[in-house]
Design a protein around this motif. Structure first.
Motif, mmCIF file in Angstrom:
data_model
loop_
_atom_site.group_PDB
_atom_site.id
_atom_site.type_symbol
_atom_site.label_atom_id
_atom_site.label_comp_id
_atom_site.label_asym_id
_atom_site.label_seq_id
_atom_site.Cartn_x
_atom_site.Cartn_y
_atom_site.Cartn_z
ATOM 1 N N GLY A 257 42.068 36.570 43.987
ATOM 2 C CA GLY A 257 40.811 37.225 44.302
ATOM 3 C C GLY A 257 39.640 36.369 43.879
ATOM 4 N N VAL A 258 38.443 36.786 44.288
ATOM 5 C CA VAL A 258 37.215 36.078 43.960
ATOM 6 C C VAL A 258 36.084 37.106 43.962
ATOM 7 N N ARG A 259 35.020 36.855 43.211
ATOM 8 C CA ARG A 259 33.863 37.753 43.177
ATOM 9 C C ARG A 259 32.820 37.301 44.197
ATOM 10 N N TRP A 260 32.053 38.248 44.734
ATOM 11 C CA TRP A 260 30.974 37.892 45.648
ATOM 12 C C TRP A 260 30.000 36.926 44.984
ATOM 13 N N ALA A 261 29.775 37.098 43.692
ATOM 14 C CA ALA A 261 28.816 36.238 42.989
ATOM 15 C C ALA A 261 29.241 34.776 42.996
ATOM 16 N N ASP A 262 30.529 34.531 43.213
ATOM 17 C CA ASP A 262 31.054 33.165 43.192
ATOM 18 C C ASP A 262 31.252 32.591 44.593
ATOM 19 N N THR A 263 30.813 33.287 45.624
ATOM 20 C CA THR A 263 31.066 32.834 46.986
ATOM 21 C C THR A 263 29.815 32.263 47.634
ATOM 22 N N HIS A 264 30.056 31.456 48.663
ATOM 23 C CA HIS A 264 29.015 30.953 49.558
ATOM 24 C C HIS A 264 29.375 31.473 50.949
ATOM 25 N N VAL A 265 28.357 31.764 51.752
ATOM 26 C CA VAL A 265 28.598 32.337 53.075
ATOM 27 C C VAL A 265 28.036 31.404 54.136
ATOM 28 N N PHE A 266 28.854 31.115 55.168
ATOM 29 C CA PHE A 266 28.477 30.190 56.230
ATOM 30 C C PHE A 266 28.755 30.824 57.593
ATOM 31 N N HIS A 267 28.014 30.370 58.591
ATOM 32 C CA HIS A 267 28.311 30.772 59.961
ATOM 33 C C HIS A 267 29.608 30.082 60.393
ATOM 34 N N ALA A 268 30.525 30.834 60.970
ATOM 35 C CA ALA A 268 31.808 30.273 61.363
ATOM 36 C C ALA A 268 31.667 29.277 62.513
ATOM 37 N N ASP A 269 30.707 29.496 63.428
ATOM 38 C CA ASP A 269 30.604 28.608 64.590
ATOM 39 C C ASP A 269 29.877 27.307 64.267
ATOM 40 N N SER A 270 28.721 27.377 63.622
ATOM 41 C CA SER A 270 27.935 26.178 63.340
ATOM 42 C C SER A 270 28.274 25.511 62.019
ATOM 43 N N GLY A 271 28.865 26.269 61.086
ATOM 44 C CA GLY A 271 29.123 25.741 59.754
ATOM 45 C C GLY A 271 27.917 25.746 58.847
ATOM 46 N N LEU A 272 26.763 26.217 59.328
ATOM 47 C CA LEU A 272 25.549 26.233 58.507
ATOM 48 C C LEU A 272 25.558 27.394 57.527
ATOM 49 N N ARG A 273 24.856 27.203 56.425
ATOM 50 C CA ARG A 273 24.771 28.236 55.410
ATOM 51 C C ARG A 273 24.115 29.486 55.982
#
Length: 346
Positions: free
Chosen positions: A327-343
């Motif tokens: 598992g992982v916490r939301w506080a430890d995650t980064h979120v990116f667009h799946a198509d472009s790879g941009l943050r």
């Protein structure tokens, strides 16, 4: 940013008809150490060669200390370059190698030799002045190459992977010396490397290149903590950042940032953020474990086949083949667009 020491404004460059730099914009403050980081073929060395005038810019402008040098030949740009091979003359002594660039510009020999001695003292190779390159170790040759660059008192130092030919222990030692030299001189430096650890240790700021384009520019902390794309996220860090579909089996614990949709995104998290045997985690199998001193890296496969790497204390590492929960916490995650790879920015 303070007064610019070097500016690339929309610079493009081509090699054998193929564009290798695409409208590169970079600004290096006077006295700053910028590291240009990227994989082989990203265009890192081409950036240096265009700045030095060894390759022409097919578009854009190059300015050094506020002066447009785009059309100037190399000798008029007042830059010094340290090459990966060091490019020392084998038949000349260290003193003659360091002074060579001054003497070919008609600097009086006595003045050139005195400046060479001062430069050698600055980089710690004054005891080697009477030797020839064949009598020197790799680290000593690197110091001589730095002294030869320093003696010209350039506006910009350009360093093209100068540590790559050294063994690991000497690379660690020399990058510390290089950083200390920069701090003493207050010099404007552009340092090219493919080594992300070297970049994180040396740089005031890092410019990450990919396929001849600038992917992100930021401080080492910004590059590490807020990567602008999945490319930067996975290139900087070893092992690389984990990337999984945001609606996949690993559901981060805690509250998600407001407005984050369930589809079309990827979550990224570094190996140290992974918790193993968390009760609410996703099922996984341990494929292999690599022990590195006090740490261990567990390479896992989720039930759906996606790989995940976890960093755990070596003393509490799981066994190969073990069934675990991750598992992982939301506080430890980064979120990116799946198509472009941009943050992703809500």
């Amino acid at each position: 940013m303070s007064e610019p020491g070097l500016t690339l404004d929309g610079v493009s460059a081509a090699y054998r008809g193929a564009t290798v730099l695409h409208e590169v914009d970079l600004s290096v403050a006077r006295g700053e150490l910028l590291v240009v980081l990227g994989p082989s073929g990203a265009g890192k060395s081409t950036v240096l060669r265009v700045v030095a005038g060894l390759e022409p810019a097919t578009a854009g402008r190059v300015r050094i200390a506020g002066r447009d040098v785009t059309s100037d030949r190399p000798g008029l740009r007042n830059v010094s370059m340290v090459f990966q091979s060091y490019a020392l003359f084998p038949h000349l002594t260290v003193a003659e190698n360091i002074a060579f660039g001054l003497e070919v510009r008609d600097t009086p020999r006595a003045v050139a030799r005195e400046r060479a001695r001062t430069a050698a003292e600055t980089v710690g190779c004054a005891a080697l002045l009477d030797r020839r390159p064949g009598q020197l170790s790799g680290g000593e040759r690197q110091r001589v190459a730095l002294a030869r660059a320093l003696v010209r008192e350039p506006d910009v130092f350009l360093l093209d992977e100068p540590l790559s030919n050294l063994d690991l222990a000497l690379r660690v030692e020399m990058r510390a010396e290089l950083r200390a030299l920069h701090d003493r001189l207050g010099a404007t430096m552009v340092h090219v490397t493919h080594d992300q650890t070297e970049a994180l240790v040396l740089a005031d700021r890092i410019a990450v290149l990919r396929d001849g384009r600038v992917e992100q520019v930021g401080t080492p902390d910004e590059i590490w903590r807020a990567p602008a794309s999945t490319f930067v996220a996975r290139f900087v860090g070893s092992p690389a950042m984990n990337l999984l579909p945001a609606d996949g089996p690993v559901r981060p614990a805690g509250e998600a940032p407001p407005g984050v949709p369930a589809e079309g995104l990827q979550i990224g998290f570094r190996p140290e953020a992974v918790a193993i045997d968390r009760a609410e985690g996703a099922a996984a199998t341990v494929d292999r474990v690599e022990v590195v001193g006090e740490d261990a890296y567990a390479y896992l496969s989720l039930a759906a086949g996606q790989p995940v790497v976890a960093r755990v204390p070596a003393a509490r590492r799981p066994e190969r083949g073990a069934a675990v929960q991750v598992g992982v916490r939301w506080a430890d995650t980064h979120v990116f667009h799946a198509d472009s790879g941009l943050r992703y920015a809500p």
